[in-house]
Design a protein around this motif. Structure first.
Motif, PDB file in Angstrom:
ATOM      1  N   ILE A   1      -8.404   2.455   3.987  1.00  0.00           N
ATOM      2  CA  ILE A   1      -7.279   2.820   3.132  1.00  0.00           C
ATOM      3  C   ILE A   1      -6.641   1.592   2.482  1.00  0.00           C
TER       4      ILE A   1
ATOM      5  N   VAL B   1       0.867  -1.171   0.000  1.00  0.00           N
ATOM      6  CA  VAL B   1       0.000   0.000   0.000  1.00  0.00           C
ATOM      7  C   VAL B   1       0.905   1.222   0.000  1.00  0.00           C
ATOM      8  N   GLN B   2       0.630   2.181  -0.871  1.00  0.00           N
ATOM      9  CA  GLN B   2       1.513   3.344  -0.951  1.00  0.00           C
ATOM     10  C   GLN B   2       1.580   4.074   0.385  1.00  0.00           C
TER      11      GLN B   2
ATOM     12  N   PHE C   1      -7.154  10.045  -2.590  1.00  0.00           N
ATOM     13  CA  PHE C   1      -7.354   8.605  -2.735  1.00  0.00           C
ATOM     14  C   PHE C   1      -7.988   8.314  -4.092  1.00  0.00           C
TER      15      PHE C   1
ATOM     16  N   ASN D   1     -13.542  12.060  -1.167  1.00  0.00           N
ATOM     17  CA  ASN D   1     -12.216  12.442  -0.701  1.00  0.00           C
ATOM     18  C   ASN D   1     -12.309  13.580   0.304  1.00  0.00           C
TER      19      ASN D   1
ATOM     20  N   CYS E   1     -15.000  -1.255  -9.511  1.00  0.00           N
ATOM     21  CA  CYS E   1     -13.896  -0.325  -9.227  1.00  0.00           C
ATOM     22  C   CYS E   1     -13.749   0.648 -10.395  1.00  0.00           C
TER      23      CYS E   1
ATOM     24  N   THR F   1     -10.396   2.287 -11.612  1.00  0.00           N
ATOM     25  CA  THR F   1      -9.290   1.619 -12.293  1.00  0.00           C
ATOM     26  C   THR F   1      -9.357   1.847 -13.803  1.00  0.00           C
TER      27      THR F   1
ATOM     28  N   TYR G   1      -0.628   7.162   1.277  1.00  0.00           N
ATOM     29  CA  TYR G   1      -2.035   6.980   1.661  1.00  0.00           C
ATOM     30  C   TYR G   1      -2.150   6.693   3.150  1.00  0.00           C
TER      31      TYR G   1
ATOM     32  N   SER H   1      -1.981  13.210  -3.137  1.00  0.00           N
ATOM     33  CA  SER H   1      -2.345  12.211  -2.136  1.00  0.00           C
ATOM     34  C   SER H   1      -3.848  12.021  -2.026  1.00  0.00           C
TER      35      SER H   1
ATOM     36  N   SER I   1      -7.233   0.410  -1.464  1.00  0.00           N
ATOM     37  CA  SER I   1      -6.100   0.653  -2.364  1.00  0.00           C
ATOM     38  C   SER I   1      -5.590  -0.652  -2.965  1.00  0.00           C
TER      39      SER I   1
ATOM     40  N   TRP J   1      -9.479   5.819  -5.191  1.00  0.00           N
ATOM     41  CA  TRP J   1     -10.701   5.010  -5.194  1.00  0.00           C
ATOM     42  C   TRP J   1     -11.919   5.779  -4.678  1.00  0.00           C
TER      43      TRP J   1
END
Lengths: 270, 273
Positions: free
Chosen positions: A184, A162-163, B113, B121, A262, A265, A166, B111, A188, B115
């Motif tokens: 989170i 996970v980045q 998100f 957000n 999603c 994406t 985030y 930064s 992600s 998703w």
């Protein structure tokens, strides 16, 4: 106003190639068909012709094998795949999150899993047959074993990487451990999880054939063995074509589901 | 006009305890954030050396310094991503605690998100804090309106331009009504036009919401344009070299002689070669 379009030679060549690229897939499909016709010609050809395969299709629709048409057999295989996949996804995603997110369980469980997944699923056939016989359950279990690695590995990777930024945002907003995991880390990792779902689906579709070759009365794998035993090559080829079609269909369905669930994406179009 | 306010105090370097006593003895309700003798070592590497300053309630402070002077370490100490080796950060007289205080941070990298939609957000931090739904609705609506994001509220970040994405992050931070808002070169990767636009936007949000802001930048012009006070950091080990008060009227003009004078002064001070 019909202004003449100015183009250099280079641009014209680019345009030409662009058009050629659009035609090429059809060309390859045509070539495959031509090759098929060619190799199946002659009296003692060892390959069923397109005509013979089509006739076999009509025959199985009129005279089902073991009470099932080709679609019935496809459906039988699909049912096994679906049950096994749902179990594999539930277990695999949970296991992947557990090992990807919690370092302790990672060190504890991942070595075991790595050993497990380096054994090809087909190697389990003897043991599973001795334990559970030849019924429905051992087939589903085999498909489960075949589809679990892909989903676990992908979920694990998604959760492990996970980045950091985030998570830093979470830290900054003072998110607790549960919020970081559910709000989170898991979201992600969803695209990685979906990659696992895609790979595990195609793996399941492969393993189900092997499982059905063990014995039984239904499924496309059974049809192939049946065709081999009675030297009915059109039946074998027909089954192969359906296996390919269903495999492609499954890939498309999982891809569409991902886009639906999603939407982020979906890559930027321009 | 620039006021020097060097706070070197050898006694304070001895340890945090003596400075704590000093802090207690001078309570000042107008001071929102108090940084005392902040020092950080990474192993033997001395990154921050005895940084002390105050920030008043609702003040806009810019921090400038030479490249690699530990600005990011400095910020990470303020947000408690790192723990200080010595010294501490106080908010309203209490040791800063993310559980109690509201710290918000605008990172240099995007930064938002990916998703979540723009609106979600913006809601994220407020929902993490479990505020009442009507409070969240009200604040988010206000931010969306102020940033002109009405048409984009259901879009995902990847569908937006870099500047719109950065606006979400800025909005997300301001929506928290933070005790202290930290911004780390939020416009580092933007072109001049967007930079001007977003600088004005942050000034407007700050003026309307009265948030206390610490804004880190390497762009001196930007610092002079936005700040009420500029802290100039030195090279490593970093300390506050000087404070410069900028009391020009707003909106400020880049070609105003006073503006140019301050900019030149800060540039002169920042030089380390």
């Amino acid at each position: 106003m019909n202004q003449p379009i100015v183009m250099s030679d280079m641009e014209r060549r680019e345009l030409l190639w662009k058009r050629i690229h659009r035609v090429l897939p059809f060309l390859s499909l045509g070539l495959l068909l031509a090759l098929w016709v060619y190799v199946s010609q002659g009296e003692n050809a060892r390959f069923p012709s397109p005509g013979a395969t089509w006739d076999r299709f009509l025959l199985i629709m009129r005279h089902p094998i073991k009470g099932l048409t080709i679609f019935g057999h496809v459906w039988a295989s699909l049912q096994r795949v679906c049950i096994a996949l749902i179990c594999a996804w539930l277990f695999g995603i949970a296991f992947g999150i557990l090992t990807g997110w919690y370092r302790k369980s990672d060190s504890l469980l991942t070595p075991l899993f790595t050993a497990f997944r380096s054994v090809p699923p087909l190697a389990w056939i003897p043991l599973i047959t001795i334990w559970f016989g030849l019924g429905e359950f051992p087939k589903i279990l085999l498909v489960f074993i075949g589809s679990i690695p892909a989903i676990v590995v992908n979920t694990h990777a998604g959760m492990r990487f996970v980045q950091k930024i985030y998570l830093d945002v979470g830290t900054m907003f003072n998110a607790n451990a549960r919020q970081k995991l559910f709000k989170i880390a898991i979201p992600s990792a969803l695209d990685a999880i979906f990659a696992g779902i895609r790979t595990s689906t195609s793996a399941a579709w492969m393993v189900v054939l092997a499982a059905e070759m063990l014995g039984g009365k239904s499924g496309v794998g059974f049809l192939i063995i049946r065709g081999m035993d009675s030297l009915d090559m059109p039946l074998v080829l027909l089954s192969m074509i359906f296996i390919g079609l269903v495999g492609a269909l499954l890939a498309i369905i999982t891809q569409l589901t991902e886009l639906l669930l999603c939407p982020w994406t979906r890559k930027q179009s321009n | 006009m620039p006021r020097t306010d060097l706070r070197h105090n050898d006694q304070a370097r001895q340890g945090a305890s003596s400075s704590m006593e000093r802090r207690m003895s001078t309570p000042d309700s107008d001071i929102k954030v108090e940084v005392r003798n902040l020092t950080k070592y990474f192993g033997r590497l001395h990154v921050l050396d005895d940084i002390s300053f105050n920030i008043k309630r609702g003040e806009f402070v810019c921090v400038v310094g030479p490249t690699g002077c530990g600005k990011t370490t400095f910020l990470n100490l303020l947000t408690r991503i790192y723990s200080p080796t010595r010294g501490d950060l106080f908010i309203d007289g209490e040791s800063a605690d993310p559980k109690k205080h509201n710290l918000a941070f605008v990172f240099q990298e995007p930064s938002a998100f990916p998703w979540l939609t723009v609106e979600k957000n913006l809601r994220f931090g407020l929902e993490i804090k479990k505020l009442a739904k009507d409070v969240i609705d009200e604040r988010v609506e206000m931010i969306i309106k102020m940033l002109g994001l009405q048409d984009l509220r259901d879009r995902y970040p990847h569908q937006l331009s870099v500047s719109s994405e950065q606006r979400i992050i800025i909005g997300r931070a301001f929506a928290m009504h933070p005790d202290l808002l930290l911004m780390d070169e939020p416009y580092g990767q933007m072109d001049v036009k967007l930079r001007f636009f977003l600088e004005d936007e942050v000034i407007r949000l700050w003026q309307e919401l009265g948030t206390t802001v610490v804004f880190i930048t390497h762009n001196i012009e930007e610092a002079v344009y936005m700040a009420q006070r500029i802290l100039i950091l030195s090279t490593k080990p970093t300390t506050v070299k000087e404070e410069v008060v900028v009391d020009l009227p707003r909106p400020r003009r880049f070609d105003d002689p006073d503006f140019v004078a301050i900019r030149n002064y800060v540039t002169e001070k920042i030089k380390w070669w």
